[in-house]
Design a protein around this motif. Sequence first.
Motif, short mmCIF file in Angstrom:
data_model
loop_
_atom_site.label_atom_id
_atom_site.label_comp_id
_atom_site.label_asym_id
_atom_site.label_seq_id
_atom_site.Cartn_x
_atom_site.Cartn_y
_atom_site.Cartn_z
N GLU A 113 0.85 -1.19 0.00
CA GLU A 113 0.00 0.00 0.00
C GLU A 113 0.89 1.25 0.00
N VAL A 114 0.92 1.95 -1.12
CA VAL A 114 1.71 3.18 -1.23
C VAL A 114 0.86 4.24 -1.92
N SER A 115 1.26 5.49 -1.74
CA SER A 115 0.58 6.60 -2.40
C SER A 115 1.20 6.80 -3.78
N PRO A 116 0.38 6.90 -4.82
CA PRO A 116 0.91 7.12 -6.17
C PRO A 116 1.68 8.43 -6.26
N ILE A 117 2.57 8.51 -7.22
CA ILE A 117 3.35 9.72 -7.46
C ILE A 117 3.36 9.98 -8.95
N THR A 118 3.27 11.21 -9.34
CA THR A 118 3.29 11.54 -10.77
C THR A 118 4.72 11.56 -11.27
N PHE A 119 4.86 11.42 -12.59
CA PHE A 119 6.20 11.47 -13.17
C PHE A 119 6.84 12.84 -12.95
N GLN A 120 6.03 13.89 -13.00
CA GLN A 120 6.55 15.25 -12.78
C GLN A 120 7.12 15.38 -11.37
N ASN A 121 6.42 14.79 -10.40
CA ASN A 121 6.93 14.84 -9.03
C ASN A 121 8.22 14.05 -8.88
N SER A 122 8.34 12.95 -9.63
CA SER A 122 9.57 12.15 -9.54
C SER A 122 10.77 12.89 -10.14
N LEU A 123 10.51 13.81 -11.06
CA LEU A 123 11.61 14.61 -11.61
C LEU A 123 12.13 15.59 -10.57
N GLY A 124 11.23 16.10 -9.71
CA GLY A 124 11.64 17.02 -8.66
C GLY A 124 12.31 18.26 -9.21
N ASP A 125 13.24 18.81 -8.45
CA ASP A 125 14.02 19.98 -8.91
C ASP A 125 15.14 19.47 -9.80
N TRP A 126 14.78 19.08 -11.00
CA TRP A 126 15.71 18.37 -11.88
C TRP A 126 16.91 19.21 -12.29
N LYS A 127 16.73 20.51 -12.44
CA LYS A 127 17.86 21.35 -12.85
C LYS A 127 18.94 21.38 -11.77
N HIS A 128 18.52 21.60 -10.54
CA HIS A 128 19.48 21.62 -9.43
C HIS A 128 20.13 20.25 -9.26
N HIS A 129 19.32 19.20 -9.33
CA HIS A 129 19.83 17.83 -9.19
C HIS A 129 20.88 17.53 -10.26
N ASN A 130 20.57 17.84 -11.53
CA ASN A 130 21.48 17.53 -12.63
C ASN A 130 22.80 18.28 -12.49
N ALA A 131 22.71 19.54 -12.06
CA ALA A 131 23.94 20.32 -11.88
C ALA A 131 24.82 19.69 -10.81
N HIS A 132 24.20 19.19 -9.75
CA HIS A 132 24.96 18.53 -8.68
C HIS A 132 25.62 17.25 -9.18
N ILE A 133 24.90 16.44 -9.96
CA ILE A 133 25.45 15.20 -10.49
C ILE A 133 26.65 15.49 -11.39
N LEU A 134 26.52 16.49 -12.25
CA LEU A 134 27.59 16.82 -13.20
C LEU A 134 28.84 17.31 -12.47
N ARG A 135 28.66 18.01 -11.36
CA ARG A 135 29.82 18.48 -10.60
C ARG A 135 30.58 17.32 -9.96
N GLN A 136 29.88 16.22 -9.71
CA GLN A 136 30.51 15.07 -9.05
C GLN A 136 31.28 14.16 -10.01
N LEU A 137 31.05 14.30 -11.30
CA LEU A 137 31.69 13.39 -12.27
C LEU A 137 33.20 13.60 -12.30
N ARG A 138 33.93 12.48 -12.26
CA ARG A 138 35.39 12.51 -12.30
C ARG A 138 35.89 11.32 -13.13
N PRO A 139 37.09 11.42 -13.68
CA PRO A 139 37.69 10.24 -14.34
C PRO A 139 37.91 9.14 -13.31
N SER A 140 37.86 7.88 -13.75
CA SER A 140 38.12 6.75 -12.86
C SER A 140 38.85 5.65 -13.62
N LYS A 141 39.34 4.67 -12.86
CA LYS A 141 40.09 3.57 -13.46
C LYS A 141 39.21 2.67 -14.31
#
Length: 644
Positions: A100-128
């Motif tokens: 039993e869970v409350s439904p969520i819309t796709f728009q809500n799952s995106l959230g503050d996507w611009k801020h989130h994406n900027a944070h993810i991109l700042r974390q990217l680094r080269p790796s082995k």
Amino acid sequence: MDLRFAASLHAHHRGRLRSLRDSALGALRELKRRWTSVTKHLRQFQPPSIQAVTSKRDLGLVSLLVVLTSWADTGYPYGLIQGLPAVGYAPHYGVFPRLEVSPITFQNSLGDWKHHNAHILRQLRPSKDDTFLLKQSVADAENSFCTFPMSMGEFQTAYKGAPHRLIPRCVITQSSGKQRVIDNADTGGQSATSRESNKLLLCSPFRPAQQIALTLSFMSAEARHLASQEDTWQSGGEDWPDAYRHSPMHPDEALGCVVVFWHEEWGAPAFQVYTGLLFGLPLAVTSFNRYSRLAESLGRRLTYSLVSMYFDDASIVDWSSSKGSSQAAFSALNRMLGTPFATDKQQLMSSRGTFLGLEHDLSSAMSTGQVTFWVRDRLQEKLLDLLNTAQQSAKLTPGVASKIYGLANFFEMGVYGRVGCGGLAAIKQRQDEKSHSLSPALLQCFDVLRAVIHSKPTREFEVFPQPHLRFCVASDAALEVPKAGTGGFLIVWLSTDDEIREGFVADIPEAIYDLWSPGPHKIAQLELMMVLYALVTRASSFRNRRGVWMVDNIAALMTLIKGRSESEDLERMAHMVHTILYALRCWMWWEYIPSKSNWADAISRLGRDDPWHRRNHFTTNSAVFPFILWHLPFTALVSVFEYL
């Protein structure tokens, strides 16, 4: 119910299953032929990207079989046409328990996507792992599972700045050394912003034995005896290649999990939009297992196979007299459905096989009534290599300790009782410590693991009831004053015609408290000690028996059930208990009894003056615990109790 149906057929049609399967496959092939035009028609409603992912799927046959078998998940064929849920909300499909869970819309799952994406991109680094990561990502694109890697500008142009949420891609190296690409839905936030209405129920590595036990439960004693004279059991294994990728994702939801990784050649982020499901998404797990559950059920119902699926792995069990027809029929069914198994990963039918990391032996199932399990060689070698490397370098980092503890936890699944659970407290603690040095406690843990591997205490699974003598025990202890505890236990030895009742008063010297860590509150230790007292005092009587042991102390009881504890004292004693049970080949069921109902309460407090045990015809005896046993290593403890 479909497993019970297949088991019943194996019980009542042994020797005729091959011809039954041939007839069933003939009918399925004719259905497939007649339904070809339906599949062509349904493909017209698929977006091009989903057409590419499902190009080999027989949409018409899958849809028809869903109807003919009254499969509850009637929406699955539509998911193959328009895409399956991956991000956002997954409704209840009818083939899993409901959450039993409350439904969520796709728009809500995106959230503050611009801020989130900027944070993810700042974390990217080269790796082995960038070379492997790029190779796998390009291979997915070449197989039409996704777009080819795009630069940020190319991605923004192609999707016209549409709202989207990034998911970072990484590589994990498994204990076997195999590398796997994972899309991190935890860091990407897709896990937190999705809602799931289904609870997955997955089979265990013991499923081959469970299937045999279910089949034999449908057979009379005479039929089972005849089968033991004429037949044996075999198992086989299959594996779907690229299983997740061939399950389509809804195009809209694909923008909720746009893959991003560091492109080693560009020196910049690369973006990919997938049509095939991503492995790291929680909703994708359920979406994929909808087909896994369907294929499993169709195999049982239409090819009369004792088959169980764990994600993309299949375990098949059959009588030897069927000549491998179960595996052949289930493979043929999957080829018709458009999801053929990988030939290079196939395990042909044999009395020995591997499923989910455990090796099983079915060769004695009909003669001894037991199927044995043990951990596959590759995992043993990996665990020993980690131990040897740590000892040679004289250090154990928290990361390596975590790997060892994780392997040991899996390892215990294939070990007799709870033998592999205890004795690892120091390794568990090292996971949260900053120190890297090897302590005597850690070296002792290493010795325990090596001894268990060397002794090979295989797990035993009974597939039909065995004629064993039984017993029932209740134990208790009291500790009103520190270092002045009392204890005792009552045993009822059961046989076919009679029973023997023995009562024991534990002789507890003050020195016994010195075995444990300092502290006044040691009642749980004393309660658990009564089990050791009993096993030592009547070792030969416990040998090869099955019984119930009643304990009224929750801490002691849970330690016995789990085989481990946060308390080093309790874990040490539980490890000793389960080691002794292994040496005696004794099976125990641990049970809670309320203190007021514990029939060992009086003797544990009053000792020989307890009138209850005498009134109920229990003899009165003394019990002692030889301190030398406390210090014996695993192998020595096993040897002592094998000869007591």
